[in-house]
Design a protein around this motif. Sequence first.
Motif, PDB file in Angstrom:
ATOM      1  N   LEU A 126       0.816  -1.212   0.000  1.00  0.00           N
ATOM      2  CA  LEU A 126       0.000   0.000   0.000  1.00  0.00           C
ATOM      3  C   LEU A 126       0.854   1.269   0.000  1.00  0.00           C
ATOM      4  CD1 LEU A 126      -2.674  -1.244   2.533  1.00  0.00           C
ATOM      5  CD2 LEU A 126      -2.842  -1.164   0.059  1.00  0.00           C
ATOM      6  N   LEU A 127       2.080   1.141  -0.538  1.00  0.00           N
ATOM      7  CA  LEU A 127       3.000   2.270  -0.430  1.00  0.00           C
ATOM      8  C   LEU A 127       2.625   3.450  -1.313  1.00  0.00           C
ATOM      9  CD1 LEU A 127       6.448   0.496  -0.033  1.00  0.00           C
ATOM     10  CD2 LEU A 127       4.861   1.282   1.706  1.00  0.00           C
ATOM     11  N   TRP A 128       1.739   3.220  -2.293  1.00  0.00           N
ATOM     12  CA  TRP A 128       1.320   4.367  -3.103  1.00  0.00           C
ATOM     13  C   TRP A 128       0.677   5.452  -2.240  1.00  0.00           C
ATOM     14  CZ3 TRP A 128      -3.876   5.361  -2.960  1.00  0.00           C
ATOM     15  CH2 TRP A 128      -4.710   4.295  -2.597  1.00  0.00           C
ATOM     16  N   ASN A 129       0.120   5.045  -1.090  1.00  0.00           N
ATOM     17  CA  ASN A 129      -0.447   6.047  -0.171  1.00  0.00           C
ATOM     18  C   ASN A 129       0.620   7.047   0.286  1.00  0.00           C
ATOM     19  OD1 ASN A 129      -3.338   5.291   0.514  1.00  0.00           O
ATOM     20  ND2 ASN A 129      -2.301   3.336   0.788  1.00  0.00           N
ATOM     21  N   LEU A 130       1.861   6.583   0.361  1.00  0.00           N
ATOM     22  CA  LEU A 130       2.943   7.471   0.806  1.00  0.00           C
ATOM     23  C   LEU A 130       3.230   8.535  -0.252  1.00  0.00           C
ATOM     24  CD1 LEU A 130       5.551   4.963   2.340  1.00  0.00           C
ATOM     25  CD2 LEU A 130       3.552   5.986   3.408  1.00  0.00           C
ATOM     26  N   ILE A 131       3.047   8.156  -1.525  1.00  0.00           N
ATOM     27  CA  ILE A 131       3.279   9.128  -2.612  1.00  0.00           C
ATOM     28  C   ILE A 131       2.195  10.206  -2.560  1.00  0.00           C
ATOM     29  CG2 ILE A 131       3.489   9.449  -5.100  1.00  0.00           C
ATOM     30  CD1 ILE A 131       4.052   6.387  -5.275  1.00  0.00           C
TER      31      ILE A 131
END
Length: 335
Positions: free
Chosen positions: A262-267
């Motif tokens: 779910l790292l796209w949330n960090l972008i």
Amino acid sequence: MATINQKIVLASRPVGMVSESNFRLVEEEVRELNEGEVLFRAQYLSVDPYMRGRMNDTKSYADPVGIGEVMTGEIIGPVESSKNPRYKEGDIVAGRVGWQKYAISDGKGLRKIKPSSVPISTSLGVLGMPGLTAYFGLLDVCQAKEGDTVVVSGAAGAVGSVVGQIAKIKGCRVVGIAGSDDKLNWITEELGFDAGINYKTSENITEELKNHCPQGVNCYFDNVGGPITDAVFPLLALNSHIAICGQISMYNSEKGEKGPRLLWNLIVKRATIQGFLVFDYFDRFSEAMPELTEWVASGKIKYRENVIDGLENAPRAFIGLFKGENTGKQLVRIS
Ligand SMILES: NC(=O)c1ccc[n+]([C@@H]2O[C@H](COP(=O)([O-])OP(=O)(O)OC[C@H]3O[C@@H](n4cnc5c(N)ncnc54)[C@H](OP(=O)(O)O)[C@@H]3O)[C@@H](O)[C@H]2O)c1
């Protein structure tokens, strides 16, 4: 008469969930002290989730415990005899000397505990490693400040319960995630958290969090990882900070984990995620201790200890951490 030491050694390496059969109690005579050494007796032993990692045959930030070696851990209690000028009989000391009743040390790495109004057991919990972890993880890694919304997982544990209370002292809104309604009652009614979520009964943690965090999550203090952390990510606020303190949901996992996904949330949220170890802050412990001590003494930080009696019951106390049996700091009272 010779003094007999009892210690718990690693009997075998766990595969998956740790069990009592992975430990063995052994007895041996306490030897005479050499010059420069000190003998102290354990009143309390701290059992902590990180010890599960030491039972594996893999090096992480520390070497594993060998088969037949005493389990790693910190004890606290009085000095029984000393040939070290820095310690005298009756001094209270804490040291990472393992799960045992008596320990001989050359004094290096021992902490002398000053007499104070709080019980000595707090030096293994709220005024020890867990309290310091909460302090630096929240204030340094998460950079929590007034007005922020802070979410903490493992919220009713040794670290999590302190994280939430420091966040309240700093003027944050605090939501805790924990595994029982009793735990939620404690953190909201007694510790002052604004809201709590029982992850074991919640049908949708993200939806529940959304209600409690209308402005999003500025700081996420993660003690557990896994699906709970997955549920927090979509709610991160712009420029939020995530402290990866522990991942207890995976410590007994047999299957290799696939995430994080779910790292796209960090972008999208320009968020910062950082793993940390409390010992990285060793040089700053003296900065945190007076403040933590004052908060505990004045009742601004409350604490609870889950105490099990008897060194022989240390494995059971330790395993209980992975079943959520503790509220607050899990300790073993030895004598
Ligand atoms: N980075 C560091 O320097 C540092 C230092 C200290 C501790 N830690 C980490 O911080 C975390 C908390 O440590 P602690 O000493 O304060 O322990 P703790 O929270 O007092 O005890 C462990 C708690 O974890 C929860 N838990 C167990 N299995 C779980 C699962 N599968 N999913 C979700 N929650 C689970 C249980 O509470 P529930 O009833 O809520 O499930 C249990 O009471 C651990 O991950 C530990 O490794 C890191």
